[in-house]
Design an enzyme around this catalytic site. Structure first.
Site, PDB file in Angstrom:
ATOM      1  N   SER A   9       0.849  -1.185   0.000  1.00 48.16           N
ATOM      2  CA  SER A   9       0.000   0.000   0.000  1.00 48.16           C
ATOM      3  C   SER A   9       0.891   1.243   0.000  1.00 48.16           C
ATOM      4  O   SER A   9       1.666   1.438  -0.922  1.00 48.16           O
ATOM      5  CB  SER A   9      -0.958  -0.031   1.195  1.00 48.16           C
ATOM      6  OG  SER A   9      -1.983   0.913   1.057  1.00 48.16           O
ATOM      7  N   ASP A  63      -9.740  -3.683  -5.468  1.00 44.48           N
ATOM      8  CA  ASP A  63      -9.137  -2.881  -4.403  1.00 44.48           C
ATOM      9  C   ASP A  63      -9.770  -1.491  -4.354  1.00 44.48           C
ATOM     10  O   ASP A  63      -9.816  -0.791  -5.362  1.00 44.48           O
ATOM     11  CB  ASP A  63      -7.634  -2.761  -4.658  1.00 44.48           C
ATOM     12  CG  ASP A  63      -6.858  -2.309  -3.433  1.00 44.48           C
ATOM     13  OD1 ASP A  63      -7.398  -1.511  -2.648  1.00 44.48           O
ATOM     14  OD2 ASP A  63      -5.725  -2.775  -3.262  1.00 44.48           O
ATOM     15  N   HIS A  81      -8.220  -4.807  -1.340  1.00 44.07           N
ATOM     16  CA  HIS A  81      -6.980  -4.305  -0.751  1.00 44.07           C
ATOM     17  C   HIS A  81      -6.368  -5.274   0.254  1.00 44.07           C
ATOM     18  O   HIS A  81      -5.159  -5.373   0.380  1.00 44.07           O
ATOM     19  CB  HIS A  81      -7.251  -2.960  -0.071  1.00 44.07           C
ATOM     20  CG  HIS A  81      -6.012  -2.181   0.248  1.00 44.07           C
ATOM     21  ND1 HIS A  81      -5.182  -1.663  -0.722  1.00 44.07           N
ATOM     22  CD2 HIS A  81      -5.461  -1.827   1.434  1.00 44.07           C
ATOM     23  CE1 HIS A  81      -4.183  -1.017  -0.149  1.00 44.07           C
ATOM     24  NE2 HIS A  81      -4.326  -1.107   1.148  1.00 44.07           N
TER      25      HIS A  81
END
Length: 686
Positions: free
Chosen positions: A538, A623, A658
């Site tokens: 991320s 995501d 995600h």
């Protein structure tokens, strides 16, 4: 004869992006069309190329997965916690991926009531997540959120705990969390903007009514803020929280009068951060008021909540970050961080006691746990370290006795925690700042230029990666790897200033800190560039994107998981989830100063003709945090620029978001995939 698949080369369709009289040409902008068959075909081609190129590691990857899974107790049960007359328990059964939620009335010997068996609920879904279990005050109903896509848009429903019936009330596009008023028929919840996924509206729902009849009670119009709603631990107030990166505002409602109006606690002032906790006739406030960079604790009466009425309880200290508080009937528990280490301070309200729980290591993690019960002398906390499996501990604050309620079992006959050692070392950054690292290895691992080492970091949002135990990590350590967590600026490991020094126009400190740590590890003979690996996900994937542009020669391999790599384009697009709420973290590129600064480090904008390390990039099609097209575009561009024959893989989970796969063992397959990539580069297959 089997067809050999070549590395996919994405077609170029130039798109000119002009801002501040600066033109960027994005040849792969077209990849952001999620439903376009050409996009799906490209992602599929990348997946097929990855599968072909890693076919020789698949058997080993499977054995790694089985090895990791075998260490985990499959038929596991959480430590029960008591709330409102019931003991709540989460357990797993052997061979099943998802949790089972149950409860028992009054005693642990009572009949077990099944709340949810997520294994049954998940059966027809490739992705499943249950969140936000909220039991009504009379214990007869539970509200819950469910996501079967992975974009964190939860469907909110209510179940009768008397009959087992799931009510017809269905509320779409929520955060999944909700809270009950004390009348047992009013439920407050948060909805999201359907496009940006920003949490922006609080609604009031009456049991038995349709969503169309729900009352909008609060709208957050500032698109840099999100909202949430919850009940105070005292159960006296329904609280709306408005939050941005650097500003807070709260609104209060008596939980006994759900149809009354919310009242503001203290109007937002840009830069004023605060959180509140109710106790008797006071509110306790954790805040940065009066330039309290590391926060301080204040209080005010329930009838006078404005800023001018707040008075100090625990004053600001330059070297101690005040992270959190837990309020009990007789005790206040304060979580502090000093020189990177978390400490728990226990204070009696009558001032007769004030002491700290003792912890000895320099590489540990401690957190207060599920302390939902207000009227108790027992503090529950969890403790683990790089070498010590996690424990859940009940500490009696009156007698100062502790009971280990549970210790993580590592189901490996060869595991002995005494075989591992950890340490904290310090590197020197370019500006002279000392940057800490937490390191773990087997005692029999010999350090030197041939020692493989995986360096991990995150470094954003003030999120601190504490040194924690991982049974999964043993699969690297037992094969001779060293593991290092670099506590770079952008986190809060060394206090709030540590975060402030790694955001906005100081963001590059995060990247140069990581590189400095890598150079320190090499210079001090922990490893060499031929055996040093880096990993981040991320915002940590952004970090990976920068280091491979700026210092590719330091790393043999890099894993970038769901990486945020197209910083400028994403931060200019206010329709993308979370963008506007991120301005206080990264800056707003509509301002030329921030635009120029972002562009100078954005990984996608700074890909160049040079040699890159071996790189594995992972993402999820659904995501909602980092859109799949960022890593896809980045890999496409890297393929055209890189001047080497090193590995470059993009693997896209076509079902997940995600957080990756949703089952607890399915997620291990992604860990095995990443570890197989690293071990393959080291020539280790057993």
């Amino acid at each position: 004869m089997k067809t050999v698949i070549k590395a996919p080369i994405a077609r170029k369709i130039p798109k000119h992006l002009k801002v501040h009289n600066d033109i960027r040409v994005d040849n792969y902008y077209w990849l952001n069309e999620r439903e376009d068959q050409n996009v799906l075909d490209y992602l599929k081609a990348e997946n097929e190329f990855y599968e072909q190129e890693t076919a020789h590691t698949k058997a080993f990857e499977t054995s790694l997965f089985e090895e990791m899974k075998a260490r985990i107790k499959e038929d596991d049960t959480s430590v029960p916690y008591k709330y409102n007359g019931y003991w709540y328990i989460v357990r797993y059964e052997k061979g099943k991926d998802y949790p089972i939620y149950t409860r028992k009335k009054d005693t642990l010997e009572a009949h077990e009531e099944l709340l949810f068996d997520c294994n049954e609920l998940a059966k027809s879904h490739s992705y499943f997540k249950l969140v936000g279990l909220s039991v009504s005050p009379d214990n007869t109903m539970v509200a819950f959120g469910m996501d079967t896509v992975g974009r964190r848009q939860y469907k909110l429903q209510i179940k009768s705990l008397i009959t087992g019936e799931v009510f017809s009330d269905v509320i779409e596009n929520t955060t999944g969390s909700s809270t009950w008023a004390n009348d047992n028929c009013t439920l407050f919840y948060t909805k999201k903007d359907s496009q940006t996924l920003r949490s922006n509206c609080i609604y009031k729902h009456k049991i038995g009514h349709s969503e169309s009849e729900d009352t909008l009670v609060f709208t957050e119009d500032d698109d840099t803020f999100g909202v949430a709603v919850y009940k105070s631990k005292s159960r006296a107030y329904i609280i709306i929280a408005c939050y941005s990166t650097m500003t807070n505002e709260y609104h209060l409602l008596d939980a006994n009068t759900p149809d009354a109006n919310f009242k503001v606690f203290q109007k937002r002032i840009r830069g004023l951060e605060y959180s509140i906790a109710h106790f008797e006739d006071q509110f306790y406030i954790l805040t940065n008021k009066d330039k309290a960079t590391n926060f301080k604790l204040m209080k005010t009466s329930i009838g006078a909540t404005g800023l001018e009425n707040w008075v100090d309880v625990i004053s600001h200290r330059d070297e101690v970050l005040l992270e959190d508080i837990e309020i009990f009937k007789s005790y206040l528990v304060v979580s502090e961080r000093n020189k990177g280490l978390t400490k728990l301070r226990i204070i009696r309200w009558d001032q007769t006691e004030d002491y700290y729980l003792p912890f000895d290591s320099e590489t540990y993690t401690v957190n207060t746990g599920a302390n939902i019960d207000f009227d108790t002398e027992v503090l529950r906390y969890s403790y683990n370290s790089l070498t010590q499996p996690a424990s859940v501990i009940d500490f009696n604050m009156n007698t100062r006795s502790k009971t280990i309620m549970k210790e993580q079992e590592v189901l490996d006959p060869n595991f002995d925690k005494s075989n591992y050692t950890s340490e904290r070392i310090w590197a020197t950054a370019d500006d002279g700042t000392k940057v800490p690292m937490s390191i773990v290895r087997r005692k029999d691992t010999v350090l030197g230029k041939n020692t493989p080492l995986l360096q991990y970091a995150y470094g954003s949002y003030g999120s601190t990666i504490d040194p924690y135990f991982s049974s999964i990590r043993l699969s690297l350590l037992d094969r001779g790897f060293v593991y290092a967590i670099a506590h770079v600026r952008g986190g809060e490991y060394l206090g709030r200033k540590w975060y402030e020094e790694g955001k906005l126009l100081k963001k590059k400190n995060t990247f140069t800190d990581f590189i400095a740590c890598s150079k320190h590890l090499i210079a001090n003979n922990y490893t060499s560039a031929n055996h040093l690996y880096a990993m981040g996900g991320s915002a940590g994937g952004l970090l990976m994107g920068v280091i491979v542009n700026e210092a590719p020669e330091l790393y043999n391999g890099v894993i970038a998981a769901v990486p945020f790599v197209d910083v400028v384009t994403t931060m200019l697009d206010e329709t993308i989830p979370l963008t506007t709420g991120e301005y206080d973290e990264w800056g707003n590129p509509n301002d030329k100063v921030f635009y120029d600064y972002m562009k100078s480090y954005s990984p996608y904008d700074n890909v160049k003709a040079q040699s890159y390390p071996n790189i594995l990039v992972t993402t999820g099609l659904h995501d909602s945090q980092v859109q799949y097209w960022e890593p896809a575009k980045w890999v496409a561009k890297l393929r055209t620029y890189k001047q080497d024959t090193n590995k470059l893989y993009l693997t896209t989970n076509m079902d997940a978001g995600h957080g990756g796969a949703s089952g607890r063992f399915e997620a291990l397959k992604e860990d095995a995939q990443e570890f197989a990539f690293l071990l393959d580069l080291e020539g280790i297959y057993g």
